[in-house]
Design a protein around this motif. Structure first.
Motif, PDB file in Angstrom:
ATOM      1  N   MET A  45      29.705  35.056   6.564  1.00 48.77           N
ATOM      2  CA  MET A  45      28.874  34.923   5.358  1.00 48.77           C
ATOM      3  C   MET A  45      28.419  33.486   5.174  1.00 48.77           C
ATOM      4  O   MET A  45      27.282  33.223   4.844  1.00 48.77           O
ATOM      5  N   SER A  46      29.343  32.529   5.360  1.00 46.88           N
ATOM      6  CA  SER A  46      28.982  31.124   5.140  1.00 46.88           C
ATOM      7  C   SER A  46      28.031  30.639   6.224  1.00 46.88           C
ATOM      8  O   SER A  46      27.318  29.663   6.030  1.00 46.88           O
ATOM      9  N   ARG A  47      28.055  31.290   7.382  1.00 44.44           N
ATOM     10  CA  ARG A  47      27.118  30.928   8.433  1.00 44.44           C
ATOM     11  C   ARG A  47      25.691  31.175   7.961  1.00 44.44           C
ATOM     12  O   ARG A  47      24.802  30.355   8.144  1.00 44.44           O
ATOM     13  N   ALA A  48      25.501  32.293   7.295  1.00 42.32           N
ATOM     14  CA  ALA A  48      24.169  32.633   6.781  1.00 42.32           C
ATOM     15  C   ALA A  48      23.746  31.622   5.729  1.00 42.32           C
ATOM     16  O   ALA A  48      22.609  31.165   5.700  1.00 42.32           O
ATOM     17  N   ILE A  49      24.689  31.260   4.872  1.00 43.33           N
ATOM     18  CA  ILE A  49      24.364  30.318   3.800  1.00 43.33           C
ATOM     19  C   ILE A  49      23.980  28.959   4.386  1.00 43.33           C
ATOM     20  O   ILE A  49      23.034  28.324   3.936  1.00 43.33           O
ATOM     21  N   SER A  50      24.718  28.501   5.411  1.00 50.31           N
ATOM     22  CA  SER A  50      24.383  27.187   5.959  1.00 50.31           C
ATOM     23  C   SER A  50      23.036  27.232   6.670  1.00 50.31           C
ATOM     24  O   SER A  50      22.309  26.243   6.698  1.00 50.31           O
ATOM     25  N   THR A  51      22.689  28.379   7.245  1.00 53.98           N
ATOM     26  CA  THR A  51      21.360  28.499   7.866  1.00 53.98           C
ATOM     27  C   THR A  51      20.278  28.421   6.808  1.00 53.98           C
ATOM     28  O   THR A  51      19.269  27.717   6.973  1.00 53.98           O
ATOM     29  N   ILE A  52      20.510  29.139   5.711  1.00 51.83           N
ATOM     30  CA  ILE A  52      19.533  29.099   4.614  1.00 51.83           C
ATOM     31  C   ILE A  52      19.412  27.681   4.080  1.00 51.83           C
ATOM     32  O   ILE A  52      18.314  27.195   3.807  1.00 51.83           O
ATOM     33  N   ALA A  53      20.558  27.017   3.960  1.00 56.36           N
ATOM     34  CA  ALA A  53      20.540  25.640   3.457  1.00 56.36           C
ATOM     35  C   ALA A  53      19.725  24.749   4.374  1.00 56.36           C
ATOM     36  O   ALA A  53      18.924  23.930   3.925  1.00 56.36           O
ATOM     37  N   SER A  54      19.919  24.889   5.671  1.00 61.96           N
ATOM     38  CA  SER A  54      19.163  24.072   6.629  1.00 61.96           C
ATOM     39  C   SER A  54      17.674  24.354   6.513  1.00 61.96           C
ATOM     40  O   SER A  54      16.852  23.438   6.513  1.00 61.96           O
ATOM     41  N   LEU A  55      17.342  25.641   6.425  1.00 63.29           N
ATOM     42  CA  LEU A  55      15.933  26.013   6.289  1.00 63.29           C
ATOM     43  C   LEU A  55      15.338  25.394   5.036  1.00 63.29           C
ATOM     44  O   LEU A  55      14.218  24.883   5.041  1.00 63.29           O
ATOM     45  N   TYR A  56      16.114  25.460   3.968  1.00 65.94           N
ATOM     46  CA  TYR A  56      15.654  24.908   2.689  1.00 65.94           C
ATOM     47  C   TYR A  56      15.400  23.412   2.814  1.00 65.94           C
ATOM     48  O   TYR A  56      14.377  22.896   2.363  1.00 65.94           O
ATOM     49  N   ALA A  57      16.349  22.710   3.443  1.00 71.07           N
ATOM     50  CA  ALA A  57      16.173  21.270   3.643  1.00 71.07           C
ATOM     51  C   ALA A  57      14.919  21.002   4.449  1.00 71.07           C
ATOM     52  O   ALA A  57      14.157  20.072   4.159  1.00 71.07           O
ATOM     53  N   LEU A  58      14.707  21.808   5.480  1.00 67.93           N
ATOM     54  CA  LEU A  58      13.515  21.639   6.311  1.00 67.93           C
ATOM     55  C   LEU A  58      12.248  21.816   5.487  1.00 67.93           C
ATOM     56  O   LEU A  58      11.294  21.040   5.596  1.00 67.93           O
ATOM     57  N   LEU A  59      12.254  22.855   4.646  1.00 64.60           N
ATOM     58  CA  LEU A  59      11.103  23.116   3.788  1.00 64.60           C
ATOM     59  C   LEU A  59      10.795  21.916   2.895  1.00 64.60           C
ATOM     60  O   LEU A  59       9.647  21.534   2.698  1.00 64.60           O
ATOM     61  N   ILE A  60      11.847  21.347   2.341  1.00 61.65           N
ATOM     62  CA  ILE A  60      11.657  20.183   1.483  1.00 61.65           C
ATOM     63  C   ILE A  60      11.047  19.033   2.256  1.00 61.65           C
ATOM     64  O   ILE A  60      10.128  18.355   1.786  1.00 61.65           O
ATOM     65  N   LEU A  61      11.536  18.805   3.453  1.00 61.71           N
ATOM     66  CA  LEU A  61      10.996  17.731   4.280  1.00 61.71           C
ATOM     67  C   LEU A  61       9.521  17.976   4.578  1.00 61.71           C
ATOM     68  O   LEU A  61       8.702  17.053   4.523  1.00 61.71           O
ATOM     69  N   VAL A  62       9.212  19.226   4.906  1.00 63.21           N
ATOM     70  CA  VAL A  62       7.811  19.571   5.184  1.00 63.21           C
ATOM     71  C   VAL A  62       6.955  19.304   3.946  1.00 63.21           C
ATOM     72  O   VAL A  62       5.869  18.728   4.032  1.00 63.21           O
ATOM     73  N   PHE A  63       7.469  19.697   2.813  1.00 64.66           N
ATOM     74  CA  PHE A  63       6.736  19.505   1.561  1.00 64.66           C
ATOM     75  C   PHE A  63       6.486  18.025   1.285  1.00 64.66           C
ATOM     76  O   PHE A  63       5.415  17.620   0.866  1.00 64.66           O
ATOM     77  N   LEU A  64       7.521  17.205   1.564  1.00 58.74           N
ATOM     78  CA  LEU A  64       7.407  15.774   1.296  1.00 58.74           C
ATOM     79  C   LEU A  64       6.504  15.086   2.305  1.00 58.74           C
ATOM     80  O   LEU A  64       5.674  14.258   1.954  1.00 58.74           O
ATOM     81  N   TYR A  65       6.727  15.390   3.555  1.00 62.79           N
ATOM     82  CA  TYR A  65       6.050  14.623   4.600  1.00 62.79           C
ATOM     83  C   TYR A  65       4.767  15.260   5.118  1.00 62.79           C
ATOM     84  O   TYR A  65       3.980  14.585   5.789  1.00 62.79           O
ATOM     85  N   GLY A  66       4.578  16.548   4.807  1.00 68.47           N
ATOM     86  CA  GLY A  66       3.374  17.220   5.273  1.00 68.47           C
ATOM     87  C   GLY A  66       2.094  16.445   5.003  1.00 68.47           C
ATOM     88  O   GLY A  66       1.375  16.049   5.933  1.00 68.47           O
ATOM     89  N   PRO A  67       1.821  16.192   3.722  1.00 69.29           N
ATOM     90  CA  PRO A  67       0.573  15.471   3.396  1.00 69.29           C
ATOM     91  C   PRO A  67       0.499  14.107   4.079  1.00 69.29           C
ATOM     92  O   PRO A  67      -0.556  13.711   4.554  1.00 69.29           O
ATOM     93  N   LEU A  68       1.606  13.418   4.138  1.00 66.53           N
ATOM     94  CA  LEU A  68       1.643  12.100   4.754  1.00 66.53           C
ATOM     95  C   LEU A  68       1.271  12.173   6.230  1.00 66.53           C
ATOM     96  O   LEU A  68       0.459  11.394   6.737  1.00 66.53           O
ATOM     97  N   VAL A  69       1.893  13.129   6.896  1.00 68.77           N
ATOM     98  CA  VAL A  69       1.623  13.289   8.326  1.00 68.77           C
ATOM     99  C   VAL A  69       0.164  13.600   8.569  1.00 68.77           C
ATOM    100  O   VAL A  69      -0.488  13.012   9.438  1.00 68.77           O
ATOM    101  N   VAL A  70      -0.368  14.526   7.760  1.00 70.41           N
ATOM    102  CA  VAL A  70      -1.798  14.882   7.896  1.00 70.41           C
ATOM    103  C   VAL A  70      -2.666  13.651   7.692  1.00 70.41           C
ATOM    104  O   VAL A  70      -3.578  13.366   8.467  1.00 70.41           O
ATOM    105  N   MET A  71      -2.333  12.898   6.639  1.00 67.92           N
ATOM    106  CA  MET A  71      -3.127  11.718   6.323  1.00 67.92           C
ATOM    107  C   MET A  71      -3.128  10.717   7.481  1.00 67.92           C
ATOM    108  O   MET A  71      -4.165  10.151   7.838  1.00 67.92           O
TER     109      MET A  71
END
Lengths: 363, 258
Positions: free
Chosen positions: B1-27
């Protein structure tokens, strides 16, 4: 000359009197202890002597010179702090060298003296370590070396052994004393540990709430305390309350409320009919199964016993309801007493004394 | 069960990074694209960086921003440190009130602060100048510096300074050899924070700068209204590059003493 003298020194913090008209003189080369509970003003006095704070009233003299307006850096003192206060960004060597470098000693002499200092506190090999890489005992030695390397007139120590474990503390006490004596330096030492004061000091000043209760050599303060506070603070006291019934040259007799007739070998000046406290320390008490000829003897029952290795502490309840504590050395010929056993509590008249009756436990 | 949660957590962190850096990278990427209208397909070209080297307006504005940020950082760090020092080591009347009053300015929007400052200078009959610009920037940065340095001083044991004094060091030597080395991480953090705040600041610069003086944020804003080219992307990419280096460097510094 490195005597330290306080003349009618007072210090207040807002409304609180931290030091109240204190006068004392520490002689050249003396190891002097300021002993008292927290809040007694002992640390404040140390800080006043160091120059970190200025007195509101009175004079402080070091070596006979008035220190009024003289900042700490010109008083030629050495201070060992409770938390050692080692500079974290400097190595042990740099810490010890600091006082010499600041006074612009030539490099060669700095190196020599620092080496000497490390040898003195037996910490060779640790010079290049940072404080955080040293144990508590090692940090303590660095702090000592740092304070001594400048050859100050006076060494001030603020509960320097408090953070050490018991064995290390005992060891450091001996080393500290030997060091002080071999260097002949005047040392003033703050502590709340009465055992430490008794071990180290040439003279002790017992303090309470900003005042000095008593100054004297350890034996004098321990065996002849001037009031109940000192008696309780240094060692333990068994207290009997009573009225003085008879006085002669060597002894004073009192009668307690319950009716015990007790004799004390030393007394503060008391008159017949005055109330007094008779104090006898636990180590002066004898316990036996049979009554004897000793003038101070009362029957009681053992209600508690604690084995402490070197001695056994007995708590005995007397018929009067009073409770007496006795320390009995653990020797083979004396068998221990069991709980509930009826015994006789006795002590020699010369081993107890009278004090004034007091309403509160202070100087 | 915790394996699934840590995967979701990693995905979530990735999403946040994409959200933060996406526009910057494009620019940043578009700064290397040949088309002046940001048209795809992507064609690698350094033309906008070349044009940038001759664009006087942008270069001057960038230089102004850097110089201004430097001056502001030094001033704010110096003044703020002195204030924090006084507040931590001395008792004086009004100290408690001061301590409380430091915080509210941080919560006030810069726009309002800018208007207020403008009004104040108007009443004092001080025209807009480099002086007003610096004063404005330093003013809004001070609370941050005081906060950072106050914490630093509180963590600094006063017995260290007393030990130095007892060993023969006067107040100045004590500050130089004991206090200063131990507060350097705080000074660096204050400087960098103030620098970043000042460099990025649009509102205050727009309101308080004198006629003819432009800072980079103001210049970029003006360009957007007038019509602009990917030179803007080019300069932004350069600024970002240097900021990243600065942050990497400072985080190591701060970690060392922490």
């Amino acid at each position: 000359m490195s005597s330290v003298e306080l003349q009618q020194v007072s210090k207040n913090y807002d409304q609180v009197v931290a030091v109240d008209q204190v006068s004392l003189k520490v002689e050249d080369g003396e190891f002097f202890a300021l002993l008292g509970p927290s809040g007694s003003g002992k640390t404040t006095i140390l800080r006043l002597i160091a120059g970190f704070i200025e007195p509101d009233q009175g004079k402080i003299l070091i070596g006979g010179s008035d220190m009024n307006g003289v900042p700490p850096e010109r008083r030629n003192i050495g201070v060992v702090f409770q938390n050692y206060a080692l500079f974290p960004h400097l190595t042990a060597w740099e810490n010890v060298a600091f006082g010499l470098e600041v006074r612009r000693f030539p490099k060669k002499e700095v190196a020599e003296r620092v080496k000497e200092a490390f040898a003195l506190v037996r910490l060779e090999g640790m010079e290049q370590r940072y404080p955080r890489q040293l144990s508590g005992g090692q940090q303590q030695r660095v702090a000592l070396a740092r304070a001594l390397v400048t050859r100050p007139r006076v060494l001030l120590l603020d509960e320097p052994l408090g953070a050490l474990d018991k064995k290390l503390r005992t060891q450091m006490q001996v080393e500290l004393r030997q060091l002080q004596q071999s260097l002949g330096i005047t040392a003033i030492f703050v502590t709340h540990d009465q055992e430490e004061a008794l071990t180290l000091a040439d003279r002790i000043a017992v303090m309470d709430r900003g005042r000095i209760c008593q100054i004297g050599e350890p034996a004098a303060v321990y065996e002849y305390p001037v009031n109940l506070f000192v008696s309780n603070f240094l060692g333990q006291s068994n207290i009997f309350r009573g009225i003085v019934t008879k006085i002669n040259a060597d002894f004073a007799h009192i009668q307690t409320q319950y009716g015990y007739e007790l004799v004390a070998g030393w007394r503060k000046s008391k008159a017949i009919g005055e109330s007094a406290l008779l104090i006898v320390r636990p180590e002066k008490i004898n316990l036996s199964r049979q009554p004897s000829e000793i003038p101070n003897e009362v029957p009681g029952k053992v209600v508690h016993r604690i084995y402490l290795g070197t001695n056994t502490t007995y708590v005995i309840q007397l018929e009067s309801g009073e409770v007496v504590t006795a320390f009995i050395q653990n020797k083979a010929e004396r068998s221990g007493f069991s709980l509930g056993e009826s015994i006789f509590v006795s002590w020699a008249a010369e081993n107890c004394f009278l004090l004034d009756e007091v309403t509160q436990d202070s100087c | 069960m915790s394996r699934a949660i840590s995967t979701i957590a990693s995905l979530y962190a990735l999403l946040i990074l994409v959200f933060l850096y996406g526009p910057l990278v494009v620019m940043i990427i578009m700064g290397f694209n040949r088309s002046p209208f940001y048209e795809l397909p992507f064609q690698y070209d350094l033309i906008w960086f070349q044009k940038l080297s001759t664009n006087e307006r942008i270069l001057t504005a960038t230089r102004n921003s850097i110089v201004l940020a430097f001056a502001v950082s030094i001033l704010a760090t110096f003044l703020g440190t002195l204030a924090a020092w006084a507040m931590s080591r001395y008792h004086f009347r009004g100290k408690n009130i001061l301590r409380i009053l430091i915080i509210p300015p941080i919560t006030i929007p810069w726009l309002i602060l800018a208007v207020a400052l403008l009004l104040m200078f108007y009443w004092l009959k001080i025209p807009r100048s480099l002086f007003t610009l610096v004063v404005g920037h330093v003013g809004v940065s001070l609370p941050y510096v005081i906060l950072i340095m106050s914490t630093r001083f509180q963590g600094l044991d006063s017995s260290l300074e007393e030990a130095a004094r007892s060993l023969g060091a006067g107040p100045f030597t004590t500050f130089q050899r004991i206090t200063l080395p131990l507060i350097i991480p705080g000074l660096v953090a204050s400087f960098m924070f103030t620098f970043a705040v000042s460099f990025d600041n649009f509102t205050l610069s727009h309101f308080l700068a004198p006629q003819g003086v432009s800072t980079l944020p103001v210049e970029i804003y003006t360009s957007i209204r007038k019509g602009f080219t990917p030179e803007i992307n080019a300069i932004s990419a350069i600024v970002f590059f240097f900021s990243a280096i600065l942050v990497l460097f400072s985080s190591r510094e701060i970690k060392f003493v922490g």
